[in-house]
Design a protein around this motif. Sequence first.
Motif, PDB file in Angstrom:
ATOM      1  N   PHE A 311      -2.445  18.458  12.188  1.00  0.00           N
ATOM      2  CA  PHE A 311      -1.330  18.052  11.352  1.00  0.00           C
ATOM      3  C   PHE A 311      -1.767  16.785  10.618  1.00  0.00           C
ATOM      4  CE2 PHE A 311       0.144  20.165  15.156  1.00  0.00           C
ATOM      5  CZ  PHE A 311       0.937  21.179  14.625  1.00  0.00           C
ATOM      6  N   ILE A 312      -1.962  16.901   9.318  1.00  0.00           N
ATOM      7  CA  ILE A 312      -2.607  15.844   8.536  1.00  0.00           C
ATOM      8  C   ILE A 312      -1.673  15.375   7.432  1.00  0.00           C
ATOM      9  CG2 ILE A 312      -4.589  15.257   7.090  1.00  0.00           C
ATOM     10  CD1 ILE A 312      -6.153  17.476   8.577  1.00  0.00           C
ATOM     11  N   TYR A 313      -1.420  14.057   7.416  1.00  0.00           N
ATOM     12  CA  TYR A 313      -0.600  13.424   6.381  1.00  0.00           C
ATOM     13  C   TYR A 313      -1.492  12.458   5.597  1.00  0.00           C
ATOM     14  CZ  TYR A 313       3.532  14.994   9.036  1.00  0.00           C
ATOM     15  OH  TYR A 313       4.471  15.752   9.688  1.00  0.00           O
ATOM     16  N   LEU A 314      -1.662  12.704   4.314  1.00  0.00           N
ATOM     17  CA  LEU A 314      -2.434  11.816   3.438  1.00  0.00           C
ATOM     18  C   LEU A 314      -1.496  11.368   2.311  1.00  0.00           C
ATOM     19  CD1 LEU A 314      -5.773  13.836   3.224  1.00  0.00           C
ATOM     20  CD2 LEU A 314      -5.218  11.957   4.777  1.00  0.00           C
ATOM     21  N   LEU A 315      -0.730  10.312   2.570  1.00  0.00           N
ATOM     22  CA  LEU A 315       0.352   9.900   1.673  1.00  0.00           C
ATOM     23  C   LEU A 315      -0.111   8.812   0.717  1.00  0.00           C
ATOM     24  CD1 LEU A 315       3.308   9.927   4.232  1.00  0.00           C
ATOM     25  CD2 LEU A 315       2.447  11.778   2.787  1.00  0.00           C
ATOM     26  N   SER A 316      -1.089   9.144  -0.093  1.00  0.00           N
ATOM     27  CA  SER A 316      -1.628   8.243  -1.111  1.00  0.00           C
ATOM     28  C   SER A 316      -1.793   9.036  -2.399  1.00  0.00           C
ATOM     29  CB  SER A 316      -2.987   7.677  -0.675  1.00  0.00           C
ATOM     30  OG  SER A 316      -2.870   6.894   0.493  1.00  0.00           O
ATOM     31  N   PRO A 317      -1.856   8.365  -3.560  1.00  0.00           N
ATOM     32  CA  PRO A 317      -2.140   9.080  -4.803  1.00  0.00           C
ATOM     33  C   PRO A 317      -3.587   9.560  -4.809  1.00  0.00           C
ATOM     34  CG  PRO A 317      -2.059   6.708  -5.203  1.00  0.00           C
ATOM     35  CD  PRO A 317      -1.623   6.919  -3.787  1.00  0.00           C
ATOM     36  N   GLY A 334       0.101  13.155  -0.636  1.00  0.00           N
ATOM     37  CA  GLY A 334       0.647  12.387  -1.734  1.00  0.00           C
ATOM     38  C   GLY A 334       0.335  13.100  -3.028  1.00  0.00           C
ATOM     39  N   PRO A 335       0.879  12.635  -4.160  1.00  0.00           N
ATOM     40  CA  PRO A 335       0.660  13.312  -5.442  1.00  0.00           C
ATOM     41  C   PRO A 335      -0.822  13.446  -5.785  1.00  0.00           C
ATOM     42  CG  PRO A 335       2.421  11.716  -5.635  1.00  0.00           C
ATOM     43  CD  PRO A 335       1.804  11.495  -4.286  1.00  0.00           C
ATOM     44  N   HIS A 392      10.032  13.800   1.029  1.00  0.00           N
ATOM     45  CA  HIS A 392       9.949  12.582   0.219  1.00  0.00           C
ATOM     46  C   HIS A 392       9.414  11.455   1.099  1.00  0.00           C
ATOM     47  CE1 HIS A 392      13.281  10.401   2.197  1.00  0.00           C
ATOM     48  NE2 HIS A 392      13.708  11.625   2.447  1.00  0.00           N
ATOM     49  N   TYR A 393       8.937  10.388   0.450  1.00  0.00           N
ATOM     50  CA  TYR A 393       8.634   9.131   1.116  1.00  0.00           C
ATOM     51  C   TYR A 393       8.839   8.018   0.090  1.00  0.00           C
ATOM     52  CZ  TYR A 393       3.934   9.609  -1.005  1.00  0.00           C
ATOM     53  OH  TYR A 393       2.895   9.746  -1.883  1.00  0.00           O
ATOM     54  N   PRO A 394       8.963   6.769   0.519  1.00  0.00           N
ATOM     55  CA  PRO A 394       9.469   5.712  -0.366  1.00  0.00           C
ATOM     56  C   PRO A 394       8.718   5.526  -1.672  1.00  0.00           C
ATOM     57  CG  PRO A 394       9.470   4.951   1.896  1.00  0.00           C
ATOM     58  CD  PRO A 394       8.802   6.287   1.911  1.00  0.00           C
ATOM     59  N   THR A 395       7.395   5.673  -1.679  1.00  0.00           N
ATOM     60  CA  THR A 395       6.614   5.379  -2.884  1.00  0.00           C
ATOM     61  C   THR A 395       6.182   6.644  -3.623  1.00  0.00           C
ATOM     62  OG1 THR A 395       4.625   5.248  -1.484  1.00  0.00           O
ATOM     63  CG2 THR A 395       5.751   3.176  -2.000  1.00  0.00           C
ATOM     64  N   LEU A 396       6.857   7.742  -3.362  1.00  0.00           N
ATOM     65  CA  LEU A 396       6.459   9.021  -3.957  1.00  0.00           C
ATOM     66  C   LEU A 396       6.438   8.952  -5.486  1.00  0.00           C
ATOM     67  CD1 LEU A 396       5.824  12.051  -3.871  1.00  0.00           C
ATOM     68  CD2 LEU A 396       8.282  12.482  -3.647  1.00  0.00           C
ATOM     69  N   GLU A 397       7.519   8.469  -6.091  1.00  0.00           N
ATOM     70  CA  GLU A 397       7.590   8.455  -7.553  1.00  0.00           C
ATOM     71  C   GLU A 397       6.581   7.482  -8.162  1.00  0.00           C
ATOM     72  OE1 GLU A 397      11.797   9.180  -9.256  1.00  0.00           O
ATOM     73  OE2 GLU A 397      12.130   8.346  -7.251  1.00  0.00           O
ATOM     74  N   MET A 435      10.047   4.613   8.266  1.00  0.00           N
ATOM     75  CA  MET A 435       9.582   3.992   7.028  1.00  0.00           C
ATOM     76  C   MET A 435      10.741   3.246   6.384  1.00  0.00           C
ATOM     77  SD  MET A 435       7.463   7.292   5.547  1.00  0.00           S
ATOM     78  CE  MET A 435       6.215   6.455   4.610  1.00  0.00           C
ATOM     79  N   VAL A 436      10.424   2.092   5.782  1.00  0.00           N
ATOM     80  CA  VAL A 436      11.439   1.326   5.064  1.00  0.00           C
ATOM     81  C   VAL A 436      11.606   1.964   3.700  1.00  0.00           C
ATOM     82  CG1 VAL A 436      12.083  -0.919   4.138  1.00  0.00           C
ATOM     83  CG2 VAL A 436      10.793  -0.778   6.287  1.00  0.00           C
ATOM     84  N   GLU A 437      12.796   2.471   3.422  1.00  0.00           N
ATOM     85  CA  GLU A 437      12.999   3.179   2.180  1.00  0.00           C
ATOM     86  C   GLU A 437      14.393   2.932   1.624  1.00  0.00           C
ATOM     87  OE1 GLU A 437      13.185   7.482   2.649  1.00  0.00           O
ATOM     88  OE2 GLU A 437      13.273   7.192   4.805  1.00  0.00           O
TER      89      GLU A 437
END
Length: 535
Positions: A311-317, A334-335, A392-397, A435-437
């Motif tokens: 289970f891999i989360y890579l939440l960066s652009p 991430g995007p 979603h996550y806080p810095t998605l947009e 996460m702080v969102e």
Amino acid sequence: MDKYTACVWPRLEPFLIGVLPATPPSKFSMHYLRKMACYVRTRDGCFPRLGWHMWRHIACGKLQLEEELVWLYFETFYLLMPRSAEQRLEWPYISILQFLLFLYLQQLNRISLCTSLIGEEWPSPRSRSPSSSSERDNKISSQNKAHLTFIQTHLAELLELLVDPGQLSNSGQVLRDSQLTSEALESLSLLLEGSVSHSRTMYPIHKLLSRLPLQSQAGFSKLSRSYSLQQFQGFLQQVLCLNPFSISTCSQSGKKLAWGTLKAKIFRNTHMAPLGSRLLLMSQVCKQMLAKDSEKLNNANIKLHRCSEAFIYLLSPLRSVTLDKCRNCTLILGPVGTSVHIQSCENVRVVCVAGRLTIGGSSHCTIHAFTPTRPLLLPGNVSLTLGPFHTHYPTLEDHMASVGLAVAPNLLDLPLQFGAEAPSEFYPLVIPFKMVEENCEIPWGLPTDYQKAVESREKVIEDWQKTVKEAHLNKVQRWQFQALVEQKFHEWLLETGRRQELDSLLPPALTPSTSVDHWPSTFFWYEDCQCCIEF
């Protein structure tokens, strides 16, 4: 060593991202590309920049290609060029000379170099004998030469596409005294970059040759402000070398990361590679949870190879992502500014926002995506499910903007081949980290049918909770009822294989016995689970 000795190599991204994984149309042969190069110079508004309408006129009207295919190549080239979200919303115009090189590059699949397209094979871990190591090194070396060999073999024709047609003979051959303009050289920077005397500073080839000693070696004339084509070609043949930032080089000499188990092989070159050549390679990540949002991932090309039950989360652009031969994995990204390519995978679940989604030779995969282009489904797929992006996550947009993706349009529901996930089987995904969102919503919402399905399910949960509350159970009854719900929930976890995912969220300090069976049972909610109850 001469202070101004040049090293020039093929850029990674045009091969990794730009070459579509399919045999190109026969009309992309050199014969027709020569005709196109002549035609665009005779029409107003075609040179040096080409718009979609004129490309459609040439490809559909002159070359008799299908419009879907014509748009696909135009769109792929457009994705390859770095642009902001605002620029991508503008009507696209492209460099015609670079586009001709891009179309020629599609010939890569005609000469059996497809392995370079979806990435170079990792060495097998089954044997570590000296002979096996030697074979592995030879195999990697051979694969690493594929892009270089293509450029060296076809250099004359690539340069010919950049020459003004007036410098060609009646038979279409390049004249001996042909010249290459500075603008043509700049177009060649799509394919080539380099450094001086193995310096750590990399330049596109047109900027590399701005140094006077190198200009002279390459055949530059101050009088004509252009290069002798014959001398320039000879110069390139002398200085062309292997890309020092290739996939195989990264796996051999990149920085190894201790992100996974001992079996996992994770390397990166992001600390030294130029933009466009930054790589993160992850091989054999198995039976573990891995979550990263490091700046080291920003704008990197990610390759996951032979990962299983992870289970891999890579939440960066990110720049691009390739999954090759992975199975039983969940990947939340991430995007991704260019493409997410899924090849030869089995039972993987991918959640992504991407410029392009491509799937080939894969089975029983589920992809929840947002993409402004039509997903490309290649041959060999079995039981694919496509559904809308649902987390979603806080810095998605902010991350989307940084890779040039806007929140519209979304063309997920218009793939070339389509097997949409039914709304009745759709569940939102919850990222299981604190996460702080400021917001808890998907920025662009869900398609109407899927939103109605979610709201209907939420209504069922509300009614269920209301029924339990109005039953006025005593303490013993509440305990018995909770135990029954927990039993059904854990049975569902085991039946669906979700148990491992929840257990992997436990901190390492907790013992294996401290699994979901012993978690505080005040509220149960799992993304797909139809058991949800609060006490």
